[in-house]
Design a protein around this motif. Structure first.
Motif, PDB file in Angstrom:
ATOM      1  N   LEU A 142      51.101  38.311  51.360  1.00  0.00           N
ATOM      2  CA  LEU A 142      50.437  39.111  50.254  1.00  0.00           C
ATOM      3  C   LEU A 142      49.443  39.845  50.871  1.00  0.00           C
ATOM      4  O   LEU A 142      48.604  39.793  51.591  1.00  0.00           O
ATOM      5  N   TYR A 143      49.601  41.238  50.387  1.00  0.00           N
ATOM      6  CA  TYR A 143      48.724  42.408  50.914  1.00  0.00           C
ATOM      7  C   TYR A 143      47.739  42.502  49.822  1.00  0.00           C
ATOM      8  O   TYR A 143      47.773  42.907  48.698  1.00  0.00           O
ATOM      9  N   LEU A 144      46.286  42.278  50.233  1.00  0.00           N
ATOM     10  CA  LEU A 144      45.340  42.128  49.191  1.00  0.00           C
ATOM     11  C   LEU A 144      43.875  42.592  49.732  1.00  0.00           C
ATOM     12  O   LEU A 144      43.766  42.511  50.951  1.00  0.00           O
ATOM     13  N   ASP A 145      42.978  43.033  48.856  1.00  0.00           N
ATOM     14  CA  ASP A 145      41.758  43.159  49.323  1.00  0.00           C
ATOM     15  C   ASP A 145      40.881  42.516  48.145  1.00  0.00           C
ATOM     16  O   ASP A 145      40.957  42.894  47.035  1.00  0.00           O
ATOM     17  N   LEU A 146      40.233  41.577  48.487  1.00  0.00           N
ATOM     18  CA  LEU A 146      39.568  40.699  47.759  1.00  0.00           C
ATOM     19  C   LEU A 146      38.286  41.664  46.879  1.00  0.00           C
ATOM     20  O   LEU A 146      37.840  40.794  45.792  1.00  0.00           O
ATOM     21  N   LEU A 147      38.068  43.087  46.970  1.00  0.00           N
ATOM     22  CA  LEU A 147      37.208  43.610  46.307  1.00  0.00           C
ATOM     23  C   LEU A 147      37.972  43.979  45.012  1.00  0.00           C
ATOM     24  O   LEU A 147      37.306  44.287  44.012  1.00  0.00           O
ATOM     25  N   SER A 148      39.224  43.574  44.855  1.00  0.00           N
ATOM     26  CA  SER A 148      40.093  44.245  43.876  1.00  0.00           C
ATOM     27  C   SER A 148      40.433  43.141  42.773  1.00  0.00           C
ATOM     28  O   SER A 148      40.831  42.067  43.277  1.00  0.00           O
ATOM     29  N   GLN A 149      40.121  43.242  41.710  1.00  0.00           N
ATOM     30  CA  GLN A 149      40.153  42.152  40.468  1.00  0.00           C
ATOM     31  C   GLN A 149      41.659  41.442  40.561  1.00  0.00           C
ATOM     32  O   GLN A 149      41.631  40.104  40.519  1.00  0.00           O
ATOM     33  N   PRO A 150      42.547  42.345  40.437  1.00  0.00           N
ATOM     34  CA  PRO A 150      44.017  41.714  40.432  1.00  0.00           C
ATOM     35  C   PRO A 150      44.266  41.130  41.486  1.00  0.00           C
ATOM     36  O   PRO A 150      45.036  40.102  41.737  1.00  0.00           O
ATOM     37  N   CYS A 151      43.965  41.580  42.811  1.00  0.00           N
ATOM     38  CA  CYS A 151      43.895  40.721  44.194  1.00  0.00           C
ATOM     39  C   CYS A 151      43.320  39.515  44.221  1.00  0.00           C
ATOM     40  O   CYS A 151      44.008  38.639  44.609  1.00  0.00           O
ATOM     41  N   ARG A 152      42.395  39.296  43.553  1.00  0.00           N
ATOM     42  CA  ARG A 152      41.600  38.158  43.629  1.00  0.00           C
ATOM     43  C   ARG A 152      42.374  37.144  42.404  1.00  0.00           C
ATOM     44  O   ARG A 152      42.287  35.892  42.856  1.00  0.00           O
ATOM     45  N   ALA A 153      42.985  37.729  41.573  1.00  0.00           N
ATOM     46  CA  ALA A 153      43.946  36.820  40.687  1.00  0.00           C
ATOM     47  C   ALA A 153      44.982  36.269  41.406  1.00  0.00           C
ATOM     48  O   ALA A 153      45.348  34.870  41.475  1.00  0.00           O
TER      49      ALA A 153
ATOM     50  N   GLU B 294      38.776  37.501  36.680  1.00  0.00           N
ATOM     51  CA  GLU B 294      38.380  38.364  37.897  1.00  0.00           C
ATOM     52  C   GLU B 294      37.789  39.834  37.413  1.00  0.00           C
ATOM     53  O   GLU B 294      37.100  40.376  37.917  1.00  0.00           O
ATOM     54  N   GLU B 295      38.041  40.180  36.240  1.00  0.00           N
ATOM     55  CA  GLU B 295      37.686  41.653  35.553  1.00  0.00           C
ATOM     56  C   GLU B 295      36.554  41.326  35.231  1.00  0.00           C
ATOM     57  O   GLU B 295      35.394  42.260  35.684  1.00  0.00           O
ATOM     58  N   LEU B 296      36.128  40.250  34.565  1.00  0.00           N
ATOM     59  CA  LEU B 296      34.535  40.139  34.123  1.00  0.00           C
ATOM     60  C   LEU B 296      33.729  39.704  35.726  1.00  0.00           C
ATOM     61  O   LEU B 296      32.747  40.349  35.627  1.00  0.00           O
ATOM     62  N   MET B 297      34.072  39.164  36.392  1.00  0.00           N
ATOM     63  CA  MET B 297      33.505  38.919  37.760  1.00  0.00           C
ATOM     64  C   MET B 297      33.058  40.176  38.524  1.00  0.00           C
ATOM     65  O   MET B 297      32.185  40.537  39.106  1.00  0.00           O
ATOM     66  N   GLN B 298      34.046  41.292  38.046  1.00  0.00           N
ATOM     67  CA  GLN B 298      33.924  42.471  38.815  1.00  0.00           C
ATOM     68  C   GLN B 298      32.628  43.205  38.520  1.00  0.00           C
ATOM     69  O   GLN B 298      31.765  43.544  39.130  1.00  0.00           O
ATOM     70  N   VAL B 299      32.554  43.067  37.002  1.00  0.00           N
ATOM     71  CA  VAL B 299      31.390  43.538  36.327  1.00  0.00           C
ATOM     72  C   VAL B 299      29.893  42.825  36.685  1.00  0.00           C
ATOM     73  O   VAL B 299      28.937  43.195  36.882  1.00  0.00           O
ATOM     74  N   VAL B 300      30.181  41.517  36.814  1.00  0.00           N
ATOM     75  CA  VAL B 300      29.056  40.457  37.080  1.00  0.00           C
ATOM     76  C   VAL B 300      28.534  40.939  38.627  1.00  0.00           C
ATOM     77  O   VAL B 300      27.249  41.314  38.610  1.00  0.00           O
TER      78      VAL B 300
ATOM     79  N   THR C 181      36.541  33.496  47.173  1.00  0.00           N
ATOM     80  CA  THR C 181      37.407  34.520  46.738  1.00  0.00           C
ATOM     81  C   THR C 181      36.271  35.591  45.949  1.00  0.00           C
ATOM     82  O   THR C 181      36.528  36.669  46.404  1.00  0.00           O
ATOM     83  N   HIS C 182      35.390  35.097  45.671  1.00  0.00           N
ATOM     84  CA  HIS C 182      34.111  36.079  44.812  1.00  0.00           C
ATOM     85  C   HIS C 182      33.361  36.377  45.957  1.00  0.00           C
ATOM     86  O   HIS C 182      32.494  37.468  45.462  1.00  0.00           O
ATOM     87  N   GLY C 183      33.087  35.655  47.236  1.00  0.00           N
ATOM     88  CA  GLY C 183      32.052  36.270  48.019  1.00  0.00           C
ATOM     89  C   GLY C 183      32.219  37.812  48.556  1.00  0.00           C
ATOM     90  O   GLY C 183      30.912  38.289  48.251  1.00  0.00           O
ATOM     91  N   PRO C 184      33.226  38.419  48.676  1.00  0.00           N
ATOM     92  CA  PRO C 184      33.122  39.918  49.226  1.00  0.00           C
ATOM     93  C   PRO C 184      32.591  40.488  48.090  1.00  0.00           C
ATOM     94  O   PRO C 184      31.660  41.408  48.221  1.00  0.00           O
TER      95      PRO C 184
ATOM     96  N   LEU D 190      30.815  39.812  45.439  1.00  0.00           N
ATOM     97  CA  LEU D 190      29.466  39.481  44.872  1.00  0.00           C
ATOM     98  C   LEU D 190      28.370  39.963  46.142  1.00  0.00           C
ATOM     99  O   LEU D 190      27.083  40.125  45.784  1.00  0.00           O
ATOM    100  N   ASN D 191      29.109  40.549  47.254  1.00  0.00           N
ATOM    101  CA  ASN D 191      27.840  40.768  48.239  1.00  0.00           C
ATOM    102  C   ASN D 191      27.896  42.427  48.309  1.00  0.00           C
ATOM    103  O   ASN D 191      27.093  42.822  48.921  1.00  0.00           O
ATOM    104  N   ILE D 192      28.704  42.916  47.459  1.00  0.00           N
ATOM    105  CA  ILE D 192      28.972  44.413  47.805  1.00  0.00           C
ATOM    106  C   ILE D 192      27.503  45.307  47.193  1.00  0.00           C
ATOM    107  O   ILE D 192      27.249  46.257  48.242  1.00  0.00           O
ATOM    108  N   LEU D 193      26.758  44.849  46.333  1.00  0.00           N
ATOM    109  CA  LEU D 193      25.789  45.688  46.071  1.00  0.00           C
ATOM    110  C   LEU D 193      24.771  45.428  47.276  1.00  0.00           C
ATOM    111  O   LEU D 193      23.807  46.589  47.524  1.00  0.00           O
ATOM    112  N   GLU D 194      24.383  44.417  47.691  1.00  0.00           N
ATOM    113  CA  GLU D 194      23.555  44.079  48.842  1.00  0.00           C
ATOM    114  C   GLU D 194      24.082  44.881  50.073  1.00  0.00           C
ATOM    115  O   GLU D 194      23.267  45.653  50.692  1.00  0.00           O
ATOM    116  N   GLN D 195      25.516  45.008  50.173  1.00  0.00           N
ATOM    117  CA  GLN D 195      25.823  45.938  51.337  1.00  0.00           C
ATOM    118  C   GLN D 195      25.754  47.236  51.270  1.00  0.00           C
ATOM    119  O   GLN D 195      25.299  47.973  52.139  1.00  0.00           O
TER     120      GLN D 195
END
Lengths: 239, 244
Positions: free
Chosen positions: B5-16, B171-177, B209-212, B214-219
């Motif tokens: 599975l080729y994924l980036d956990l920053l992407s909503q559908p990847c997280r799903a 995962e879409e809602l978590m993106q906005v959160v 799954t949500h870690g990356p 959720l950290n993005i704004l801080e990074q």
């Protein structure tokens, strides 16, 4: 009351549902909902689909919206021949893949071309800046290239050797810009050949019948001021 | 080679897809494709002749795109518990009905915030305030419809048990959160639904799954995010131009 299909054949997804239902012999009552006359906003229709969109299906007490959902429901309930939505894991995945891709890619390009090239100027008397139309056409071109390279490739149909619901969804989308005078098939012989195969598989008469309304769209009279005001927010989005 | 599975956990559908595969104990090799580093447009990160998008599934010679197709494929191949993609005619139709609406009103719309707050600024582009406001209004309208038309009084979006539809939506809602707008605040029904979905998945899996994201704004604030390489810019600029 048997199965009812609420459709406006001006809309691409409605045409796909219509062709499929007719082709596999679903016994249904056609309930025409003319979106340009605002009929989708009636309270009666809201009982069928509270989201006020076509296509919609009513099967006894069961109501259903969204063309892909409707196509798959009909396919299963009326036991359509396997090739329309195959049981085989990989073959089915290919159809699912196309149906998912088209929703966020080809669909919006085709709608935008139809509106920007024809409906807005002719029907609503709205000027569309040439750069806007050019950018929309470029996007459509990108989608068509992907359609050819990634989906059709060297197969007869989009997901393999046999026609599936994917082809119906695609062909009805592509007829949208065609009806607006943008001939997507003229410069793309591979797609033109695929179109012939799809039309042959569906049947010429059924194909023409499904497209009669949209092919006459360019002859629609300009809309009155009251309707124009109602459609104003839509215009914003379409430019 | 087994399933990849080729994924980036920053992407909503990847997280799903990740949540589904992990929750169901599906054995796979995770191939991380870092979007911020432009790996999706570089050679060697994705299977040959793939469109430059994630998620991608590779099962032997079989390569599949589109998260919905991947989820359905995995549920069928690995015969996951029925409730994820129930065989009943009407329930299955409800899932596809949700996913059709989701493709128009959630997908795309809920992804804009990552672009406006992180991706566009990383390449020196400012998304106009008017577009940000318009997007926020679209998010709010979609949330209302999600609650009223899809969730209603049910426990989950398409039935009384969790399905693929809930994963895609969460995962879409978590993106906005993650990007700073808590959509669950002031929306108790949605918040309760989220709680139920996460209870099924388990706190550990959700955290992982949500870690990356959720950290993005801080990074971003700590300037820890690499600027995307030049070869990624054209596709990024195209995406930014498409924000309504």
């Amino acid at each position: 009351m048997g199965l009812e299909l609420y459709l406006d054949l001006l809309c691409q997804p409605c045409r796909a549902v219509y062709i499929f239902a007719k082709k596999i012999g679903v016994p249904f009552e056609l309930r025409t909902v003319e979106v340009l006359k605002g009929q989708h906003n009636s309270d009666d229709f809201a009982q069928v689909n509270p989201l006020r969109k076509v296509p919609a299906l009513k099967d006894g007490d069961f109501t259903l919206a969204e063309s892909v959902a409707i196509l798959l429901y009909l396919s299963r309930k009326y036991e359509a021949p396997d090739h329309w939505y195959p049981q085989d894991l990989e073959a089915c995945a290919r159809v699912d893949e196309y149906l998912a891709w088209q929703h966020t890619a080809l669909r919006s390009s085709c709608s935008l071309v139809m509106w920007q090239k024809m409906m807005l100027p002719v029907f609503l008397g709205e000027r569309v800046p040439p750069e806007t139309l050019a950018s929309t056409l470029a996007e459509l071109d990108r989608c068509l290239q992907l359609l050819e390279d990634k989906f059709l490739k060297d197969d007869d149909f989009l997901t393999g050797p046999c026609i599936s619901v994917a082809d119906l969804v695609a062909i009805t989308e592509l007829m949208h810009p065609v009806s607006a005078g943008y001939h997507v098939f003229k410069t793309r012989p591979k797609l033109a050949a695929w179109r012939q195969r799809v039309e042959a598989a569906v049947g010429e008469d059924l194909f023409q019948e499904a497209h009669e309304v949209v092919m006459k769209a360019k002859d629609l009279p300009p809309v009155d001021t009251a309707m124009k005001d109602k459609l104003k927010p839509l215009v914003q989005v379409l430019l | 080679m087994g399933l990849e599975l080729y994924l980036d956990l920053l992407s909503q559908p990847c997280r799903a897809v990740y949540l589904f595969a992990k929750k169901n104990g599906i054995p796979f090799e995770l191939r991380t494709v870092e979007l911020l580093k432009g790996q999706h447009v570089s050679k060697g990160f994705l299977p040959a002749s793939s469109p430059q998008k994630v998620p991608v599934l590779k099962d032997g010679d079989f390569v599949l795109h589109q998260s919905v197709a991947i989820l359905i494929y995995l549920s069928c191949k690995y015969q996951t518990a029925d409730h994820w993609y129930p065989p009943g005619l009407q329930t299955r139709a409800r899932i596809h009905e949700y996913l059709g609406w989701h493709a128009d009103f959630i997908r795309g719309t809920f992804g804009v915030c990552l672009w406006t707050k992180v991706l566009a600024p990383l390449i020196g582009v400012q998304v106009p305030e008017e577009k940000v406001r318009r997007n926020r209004a679209a998010v709010d309208r979609a949330l209302q419809l999600l609650e009223d038309q899809f969730l209603g009084d049910k426990a989950f979006l398409a039935s009384q048990r969790v399905t693929l539809a809930d994963l895609m939506a969460l995962e879409e809602l978590m993106q906005v959160v993650a990007l700073g707008y808590d959509v669950f605040e002031g929306r108790p029904r949605l918040a309760a639904w989220r709680g139920r979905v996460e209870a099924v998945l388990g706190a550990d899996l959700c955290q992982e799954t949500h870690g990356p994201i959720l950290n993005i704004l801080e990074q971003m604030a700590n300037k820890q995010l690499p600027p995307p390489p030049p070869e990624a810019h054209p596709s990024m600029l195209l995406r930014i131009s498409r924000i309504p």
